[in-house]
Scaffold this active site. Structure first.
Site, short mmCIF file in Angstrom:
data_model
loop_
_atom_site.label_atom_id
_atom_site.label_comp_id
_atom_site.label_asym_id
_atom_site.label_seq_id
_atom_site.Cartn_x
_atom_site.Cartn_y
_atom_site.Cartn_z
N PRO A 41 1.00 -1.16 0.03
CA PRO A 41 0.05 0.02 0.13
C PRO A 41 0.76 1.24 -0.03
CG PRO A 41 0.28 -0.81 2.20
CD PRO A 41 0.99 -1.90 1.27
N GLU A 42 2.29 1.21 -0.36
CA GLU A 42 2.93 2.34 0.08
C GLU A 42 2.41 3.66 -0.97
OE1 GLU A 42 6.08 -1.14 0.48
OE2 GLU A 42 3.95 -0.60 -0.58
N ALA A 43 2.15 3.31 -2.10
CA ALA A 43 1.66 4.69 -2.95
C ALA A 43 0.57 5.39 -2.21
CB ALA A 43 1.16 4.33 -4.14
N PHE A 59 0.40 6.20 0.51
CA PHE A 59 1.05 7.01 1.63
C PHE A 59 2.16 7.84 0.82
CE2 PHE A 59 -0.18 3.19 3.90
CZ PHE A 59 -1.11 3.66 4.79
#
Length: 265
Positions: A140-142, A144
């Site tokens: 889910p990095e994108a 954030f």
């Protein structure tokens, strides 16, 4: 034998070693000290001659929620010092993944719950992975404002660039059964007890082989088809560190801490 640091517990039972991510109150999110403890645990188990295989799992309801975003969001009034620290943090995580990939004994991930971001990287850096039915794997990095620069190459190495792109760009969590179809995990178990028992069984199956032959088999895979991925981790580390300096990353982390949706410009 049981050895416990602040957030990592190591157990040795005959030929099996177990590394327990033991920070359940933070869903086993990786702090800098925890990354250091994991590297130390691998070193100790490398030296323990009777250990022939190592199981990695998490305490509580999560395997690993990724990097500790509260720690990641910490900033000072010195931007240059912050950038240097962010670069160091990414490099420390890269070194952990490299040490796992080069570890001469089989690493078996027992995914007892969500494995997200750098937590998914821990699964992908293991040789064999099992998951409970309720587990999910996600990048889910994108969402954030961050970039999965280290986990991306590992994911593409395991399942191919096309499938990796979908997970990296959408940020959608991948259920355990779908993760098995893609090749992220190899088996799915009904519950935690079944997964633990099966991971121990696989570890003992690995221990039946010659230690030299097993070690050379791992080395063959990493130094041949895995060689480009090892180089890509360096580029990924640079991308991850650069992304952390952007306004988007600051907004994403601020939104996380405030419990609100991010507002992208």
């Amino acid at each position: 034998m049981v050895a416990q640091n602040h957030s990592v517990e190591v157990r040795v039972d005959a030929e099996l070693g177990t590394v327990l991510l033991n920070r359940p109150e933070r869903r086993n999110a990786l702090s800098r000290s925890m990354i250091y403890e994991l590297r130390e645990a691998l070193f100790d188990l490398h030296q323990e001659r009777r250990v022939r295989a190592v199981i990695l799992t998490g305490a509580g309801e999560a395997f690993c929620a990724g990097r500790d975003l509260r720690e990641l969001a910490t900033a000072t009034e010195d931007p240059q010092a912050d950038q240097a620290r962010w670069g160091e943090e990414v490099d420390e995580l890269r070194e952990l993944y490299l040490e796992m990939l080069r570890f001469p004994k089989p690493l078996v991930a027992c995914v007892n719950g969500p494995a997200l971001a750098s937590g998914a990287g821990l699964v992908l850096a293991c040789d064999i992975a099992l998951a409970v039915e309720s587990a999910v794997v996600g990048l889910p990095e994108a969402r954030f404002g961050l970039v999965s620069g280290l986990v991306g190459p590992l994911l593409a190495f395991r399942i191919g660039a096309g499938a990796a792109a979908r997970l990296m760009l959408t940020g959608e969590p991948c259920p355990a059964v779908e993760a098995m179809r893609l090749g992220i995990v190899h088996e799915v178990a009904a519950d935690g007890q079944a997964a633990r028992e099966r991971s121990e069984q696989i570890g003992r199956q690995c221990a039946l082989g010659s230690p030299e032959a097993v070690s050379l088999s791992k080395r063959l895979l990493i130094e041949t088809i895995g060689e480009p991925m090892m180089s890509q981790l360096t580029g990924g580390a640079i991308a991850a560190a650069m992304a952390r300096t952007t306004e988007s990353a600051q907004e994403g982390l601020d939104a996380f801490l405030a419990g609100r949706p991010p507002e992208w410009k």
